[in-house]
Write an enzyme that holds these catalytic residues in place. Structure first.
Site, short mmCIF file in Angstrom:
data_model
loop_
_atom_site.label_atom_id
_atom_site.label_comp_id
_atom_site.label_asym_id
_atom_site.label_seq_id
_atom_site.Cartn_x
_atom_site.Cartn_y
_atom_site.Cartn_z
N ALA A 247 0.79 -1.24 0.00
CA ALA A 247 0.00 0.00 0.00
C ALA A 247 0.82 1.29 0.00
O ALA A 247 0.29 2.36 -0.31
CB ALA A 247 -0.95 0.00 1.20
N GLY A 248 2.10 1.23 0.37
CA GLY A 248 2.85 2.47 0.53
C GLY A 248 3.08 3.19 -0.78
O GLY A 248 3.32 2.53 -1.78
N PRO A 249 3.01 4.51 -0.80
CA PRO A 249 2.74 5.45 0.30
C PRO A 249 1.26 5.72 0.55
O PRO A 249 0.95 6.56 1.38
CB PRO A 249 3.46 6.73 -0.18
CG PRO A 249 3.37 6.66 -1.67
CD PRO A 249 3.43 5.20 -2.04
N GLY A 250 0.36 5.05 -0.16
CA GLY A 250 -1.04 5.13 0.26
C GLY A 250 -1.98 5.88 -0.65
O GLY A 250 -3.13 6.10 -0.29
N GLY A 251 -1.51 6.26 -1.84
CA GLY A 251 -2.39 6.99 -2.76
C GLY A 251 -3.63 6.18 -3.12
O GLY A 251 -4.77 6.64 -2.98
N LYS A 252 -3.39 4.95 -3.55
CA LYS A 252 -4.54 4.13 -3.95
C LYS A 252 -5.31 3.68 -2.72
O LYS A 252 -6.54 3.52 -2.77
CB LYS A 252 -4.09 2.93 -4.79
CG LYS A 252 -3.54 3.35 -6.14
CD LYS A 252 -3.23 2.18 -7.01
CE LYS A 252 -2.34 2.61 -8.17
NZ LYS A 252 -0.98 3.02 -7.76
N ASP A 297 5.94 -8.40 5.03
CA ASP A 297 6.09 -8.88 3.66
C ASP A 297 4.76 -9.44 3.17
O ASP A 297 4.19 -10.35 3.79
CB ASP A 297 7.18 -9.97 3.63
CG ASP A 297 7.61 -10.31 2.21
OD1 ASP A 297 6.73 -10.39 1.32
OD2 ASP A 297 8.82 -10.46 1.98
N CYS A 367 3.13 0.12 -12.35
CA CYS A 367 3.34 1.37 -13.10
C CYS A 367 4.54 1.14 -14.01
O CYS A 367 5.45 1.94 -14.07
CB CYS A 367 3.48 2.59 -12.21
SG CYS A 367 4.86 2.53 -11.09
C1 LIG Z 1 4.08 0.52 -6.45
S1 LIG Z 1 4.25 0.81 -4.77
C2 LIG Z 1 2.58 0.91 -4.22
C3 LIG Z 1 1.99 2.27 -4.45
C4 LIG Z 1 0.68 2.47 -3.72
N1 LIG Z 1 -0.31 1.50 -4.10
C5 LIG Z 1 0.10 3.85 -3.92
O1 LIG Z 1 -0.78 4.02 -4.75
O2 LIG Z 1 0.54 4.77 -3.24
C6 LIG Z 1 4.76 -0.73 -4.16
C7 LIG Z 1 4.94 -0.79 -2.66
O3 LIG Z 1 5.23 -2.14 -2.32
C8 LIG Z 1 6.12 -2.15 -1.23
N2 LIG Z 1 6.73 -3.51 -1.18
C9 LIG Z 1 7.87 -3.94 -1.74
N3 LIG Z 1 8.05 -5.23 -1.48
C10 LIG Z 1 6.98 -5.63 -0.75
C11 LIG Z 1 6.61 -6.86 -0.15
N4 LIG Z 1 7.37 -7.95 -0.29
N5 LIG Z 1 5.47 -6.91 0.56
C12 LIG Z 1 4.68 -5.81 0.70
N6 LIG Z 1 5.00 -4.61 0.16
C13 LIG Z 1 6.14 -4.54 -0.55
C14 LIG Z 1 7.06 -1.03 -1.52
O4 LIG Z 1 7.70 -0.60 -0.34
C15 LIG Z 1 6.10 0.03 -2.10
O5 LIG Z 1 5.66 0.87 -1.09
#
Ligand SMILES: C[S@@+](CC[C@H](N)C(=O)[O-])C[C@H]1O[C@@H](n2cnc3c(N)ncnc32)[C@H](O)[C@@H]1O
Length: 440
Positions: A247-252, A297, A367
């Protein structure tokens, strides 16, 4: 520029802070932004010009002089700054260091002696066609090839140059009106590909009251459409459980939370990196502070069988679809990042397909349009039994005017067509369950 070059700082985090510290007015802030972001986008192109004029590789030029030369050549080549002014101001940035001043002066004298086009033509002579295109369009060659393959998969390889050009255009900021909290009309008049979106009026988006109040957010329309594809694919039954797996940083997550609130569903979020989980909590605060944000994770959800009705997997990816928004990103990615990410994406998708209930929906989103991160991952899930949902039909219903790309039932958005980041979206259904469960 030096902090981005030497310390791998992110320009889009650093520059706004530096502009605030310097107290620049709107006009100077816009100029500084074009200097920094433009120079970073065009870095490979500018470096080739500097190297040819300097007769030595960039890594043999000290970091300060390197940054100053890039900014100077960007002004000469791509901005309407008179060459003498660009040279004078740049040399002043080198202070009273005589060695650096002398060297930079000599390089810039050579750069200003002939037209930039002539210099680029001379550098491109003898290059392969792909390397020459990469030089002219300021993308690494492997990225040019990956983008061509992705376009070619939908019979649109002839759009490559338009795509590369769109990556080099500074994109307008796009806003989303969070459903139930704001109306798009509050945000401005210029629509985007998303029914919830508007282009931000010129200047700081914080000047829009709904943004300041957390009822609207900065978000690319492609991201909005990806989230809406999941929430609006089919009617929501009250009490549905949704998960935003990465979810990070949380936009969606903010948009999902607003959609969940409006339809009686419950959202949970997960993020690997604790600091980014904190950003998710911040993003959710104005929408629904009760959403639980777990840190860990996402692959551990493989142990959670059939619990969720809908899962968003917005997977960690190369980000090759958002190059226009992250000026330095294209030069930092390596082709070797792709297989590693693809492995993680497959594992996360396997976990999501397990955690969703039979008959439930997973949205696999990146993306990046790189086929190894999109089509190959989805094909793997389908080989494991997932059912592809006609995402194109869903998206057409949500955004009837958008020109959708993609192959089969997937949707691929493109900056040069839809004015969005190049988001990839495929809805997948876990087999089993019954249709009635989907429309409980
Ligand atoms: C493409 S970004 C998500 C963007 C988010 N959906 C938004 O709209 O703001 C992918 C996210 O996955 C996290 N990430 C990376 N490996 C991961 C894992 N194994 N489990 C969960 N999250 C993970 C990253 O830290 C990153 O914040």
């Amino acid at each position: 520029m030096r902090d981005v070059d030497v310390d791998d700082a992110y320009a889009n985090l650093l520059l706004p802070a530096r502009i605030r510290e310097a107290g620049l007015d709107a006009q100077d802030a816009a100029f500084a932004t074009e200097l920094a972001y433009g120079t970073l986008r065009w870095q490979g192109h500018l470096d080739a010009i500097v190297v040819a004029a300097a007769g030595r590789p960039m890594d043999e030029i000290d970091a300060t002089t390197r940054s100053v030369l890039r900014v100077a050549v960007h002004q000469i080549a791509r901005m309407r700054v008179p060459a003498h002014a660009a040279v004078h101001e740049s040399i002043e940035l080198l202070g009273d260091h005589r060695g650096r001043r002398g060297f930079a002066n000599a390089v810039l004298r050579r750069v200003t002696a002939t037209s930039i086009d002539e210099q680029v033509d001379a550098i491109a002579a003898g290059m392969s066609a792909d390397d020459a295109l990469a030089l002219r369009a300021a993308h690494p060659t492997w990225v040019v090839r990956a983008l061509r393959r992705a376009l070619d998969a939908e019979g649109a390889a002839d759009e490559l140059e338009a795509l590369l050009a769109a990556d080099n255009d500074a994109p307008r900021v796009q806003l989303v009106a969070l459903p139930g909290l704001a109306e798009p009309a509050e945000l401005g008049d210029e629509s985007t590909a998303s029914p919830l979106g508007r282009l931000s009026p010129a200047g700081d988006p914080w000047r829009v009251p709904a943004v300041r109040e957390g009822r609207a957010r900065v978000q690319d329309a492609g991201s909005q459409l990806a989230a809406l594809a999941l929430t609006r694919a089919e009617p929501v039954a009250a009490g549905e459980r949704w998960l935003d797996l990465c979810a990070g940083p949380g936009g969606k997550a903010a948009l999902l939370a607003a959609e969940a609130r409006a339809s009686g569903a419950h959202l949970e979020a997960n993020e690997l990196v604790p600091a980014r989980a904190g950003l998710v909590r911040q993003a959710l605060a104005a929408v629904d502070p009760s959403v639980e944000v777990a840190v860990g994770d996402g692959r551990r959800y493989a142990d959670v069988d059939g619990v969720y009705d809908r899962i968003l997997l917005d997977a960690p990816c190369t980000g090759l679809g958002a190059l226009r928004r992250r000026p330095e990103a294209r030069w930092r990615k390596q082709p070797s990042d792709v297989p590693e990410l693809a492995r993680l994406q497959s594992q996360l998708l396997r976990a999501a397909m397990r955690a969703v209930r039979p008959g439930g929906l997973v949205a696999y989103v990146t993306c990046s349009p790189h086929l190894a991160e999109t089509r190959a991952i989805v094909q793997g899930a389908i080989a494991d039994g997932a059912e592809a949902v006609d995402t194109r039909a869903v998206m057409t219903r949500i955004a009837p005017d958008a020109t959708l790309g993609g192959t089969g039932e997937a949707v691929q958005l493109w900056p040069h067509r839809t004015g969005t980041d190049a988001m990839f979206v495929q809805l997948l259904r876990r087999p089993g369950g019954d249709a009635a469960a989907s429309a409980r």
